[in-house]
Design a protein around this motif. Structure first.
Motif, PDB file in Angstrom:
ATOM      1  N   SER A 282       2.213  -3.956   2.937  1.00 34.83           N
ATOM      2  CA  SER A 282       0.791  -3.643   2.857  1.00 34.83           C
ATOM      3  C   SER A 282       0.323  -3.070   4.181  1.00 34.83           C
ATOM      4  CB  SER A 282      -0.009  -4.908   2.532  1.00 34.83           C
ATOM      5  OG  SER A 282      -1.376  -4.731   2.823  1.00 34.83           O
TER       6      SER A 282
ATOM      7  N   GLU B 176      -2.381  -3.520   5.435  1.00 37.81           N
ATOM      8  CA  GLU B 176      -3.162  -4.542   6.123  1.00 37.81           C
ATOM      9  C   GLU B 176      -2.277  -5.481   6.935  1.00 37.81           C
ATOM     10  OE1 GLU B 176      -5.100  -6.195   2.708  1.00 37.81           O
ATOM     11  OE2 GLU B 176      -6.922  -5.055   3.078  1.00 37.81           O
TER      12      GLU B 176
ATOM     13  N   LYS C 147       0.856  -2.875  13.023  1.00 40.66           N
ATOM     14  CA  LYS C 147      -0.063  -3.498  13.968  1.00 40.66           C
ATOM     15  C   LYS C 147       0.246  -3.112  15.413  1.00 40.66           C
ATOM     16  CE  LYS C 147      -2.474  -5.478  10.840  1.00 40.66           C
ATOM     17  NZ  LYS C 147      -3.866  -5.056  10.608  1.00 40.66           N
TER      18      LYS C 147
ATOM     19  N   MET D  64      -9.220 -11.129   4.648  1.00 42.65           N
ATOM     20  CA  MET D  64      -8.219 -10.199   5.134  1.00 42.65           C
ATOM     21  C   MET D  64      -8.934  -8.944   5.604  1.00 42.65           C
ATOM     22  SD  MET D  64      -5.160 -10.479   2.366  1.00 42.65           S
ATOM     23  CE  MET D  64      -4.255  -9.200   3.227  1.00 42.65           C
ATOM     24  N   HIS D  65      -8.426  -8.372   6.697  1.00 37.73           N
ATOM     25  CA  HIS D  65      -9.016  -7.151   7.192  1.00 37.73           C
ATOM     26  C   HIS D  65      -7.956  -6.308   7.848  1.00 37.73           C
ATOM     27  CE1 HIS D  65      -9.121  -9.982  10.614  1.00 37.73           C
ATOM     28  NE2 HIS D  65      -8.946  -8.914  11.367  1.00 37.73           N
TER      29      HIS D  65
END
Length: 327
Positions: free
Chosen positions: A6, A8, A12, A326-327
């Motif tokens: 995902s 999300e 990162k 979730m963000h």
């Protein structure tokens, strides 16, 4: 990576977070973990955040630190008993836990016990993992099962595939979904089954002598196995261990506590997790039912001890709270 691929959760490394803010986020998300960076003036690639889904809590941690430590002082400071099911999403990570060393690659899973010291090694390379926070006693206290803590499940292992699929399903399920309660129970059962072992998972009391350490490891197992038995006491443990009460208390004194306090606090933490579950199963039990079920026979004493340990009343856990997204 299969169902957890995902946007999300991945990529990162594109996020830049000041070291001090990342540390604050880690503490608010995970507790007393101590990050070590090669250069604290640089921004960290990644973030530390909490995710709430399906009535379960996750920690999503990404970074390019040197390492993160959690020693015995940190364990005592947190005063919380959880198991962390870690799923490696990107990069790699070395884990020292319970006297074992593991290397996690993408898709690998490992179970970590918050009551044991842990060191995560990153070596300055980017790592991204998702941790499902599980109530320790609800996993341990099940028919006397022993868990092989710190055993790594390879990404291709069928149980690792199953766990990742369940985690993905949990993340996609709302807390008020009609099937949420069954899904939470399935997640607990699958995690337990994935790590059940004939090897006794016990605490490592590194600061004590070898004899005291061996005795207290067995004591910890006995307490976990008999936690809800009202007869469990320091006297009962000393008799089972074949030592005098004085010897047993001296061992606990070296840890800065009494045996009775150790048992009481374990019961209180178990009760806290069971009370939290009442939010999702209204009408099934009362707080009094929980107190009696974990071994207390005096409700007023239970409420007083609960407030002393957690700085809140048991009923406070049942009040509606704002949930992270979730963000």
């Amino acid at each position: 990576m299969d169902l957890l691929s995902s946007a999300e959760l991945l990529h990162k490394d594109r996020i830049r977070t000041p070291f001090s803010r990342w540390v604050d986020d880690l503490h608010s998300t995970c507790g007393s973990f101590r990050p070590r960076a090669m250069d604290t003036s640089l921004h960290i690639r990644g973030e530390a955040r909490r995710i709430n889904a399906c009535g379960m809590e996750f920690s999503h941690i990404s970074n390019d630190l040197d390492r993160v430590d959690h020693d015995w002082d940190d364990v005592r400071r947190d005063a919380i008993e959880q198991l962390f099911l870690l799923v490696q999403l990107e990069g790699g990570c070395g884990v020292e836990h319970g006297g074992r060393q593991s290397a996690l690659n993408v898709g690998d899973c490992i179970l970590v016990d918050s009551t044991k010291p842990t060191t995560f090694h990153f070596g300055g390379k980017f790592s991204n993992h998702l941790s499902l926070n599980l109530p320790r006693q609800l996993i341990y206290f099940h028919g006397g099962d022993k868990l092989d803590i710190a055993r790594t499940l390879d990404a291709a292992d069928p149980m690792a595939v199953t766990l990742r699929a369940l985690v993905a399903k949990v993340l996609a399920t709302a807390e008020n979904d009609a099937h949420a309660a069954n899904l939470r129970q399935l997640m607990l059962d699958a995690t337990r089954q994935a790590f059940v072992s004939d090897v006794e998972g016990v605490l490592s009391f590194e600061s004590l002598s070898d004899l005291a350490s061996r005795r207290l490891r067995l004591v910890d197992v006995l307490i976990d196995q008999h936690l809800t038995n009202p007869r469990l006491s320091a006297q009962w443990l000393a008799k089972r261990m074949g030592v005098s009460m004085r010897i047993l208390q001296l061992h606990f004194q070296d840890l800065g506590m009494t045996c009775t306090t150790f048992i009481r606090d374990k019961r209180l933490r178990f009760a806290r997790e069971k009370i939290r579950q009442l939010q999702f199963q209204p009408g099934t039990q009362t707080i009094a039912d929980v107190a009696y079920s974990v071994g207390f026979n005096d409700l007023s004493y239970f409420n007083r001890c609960f407030k002393e340990l957690f700085a809140c009343a048991p009923s406070d856990l049942l009040r509606p709270v704002s949930r992270g997204k979730m963000h």
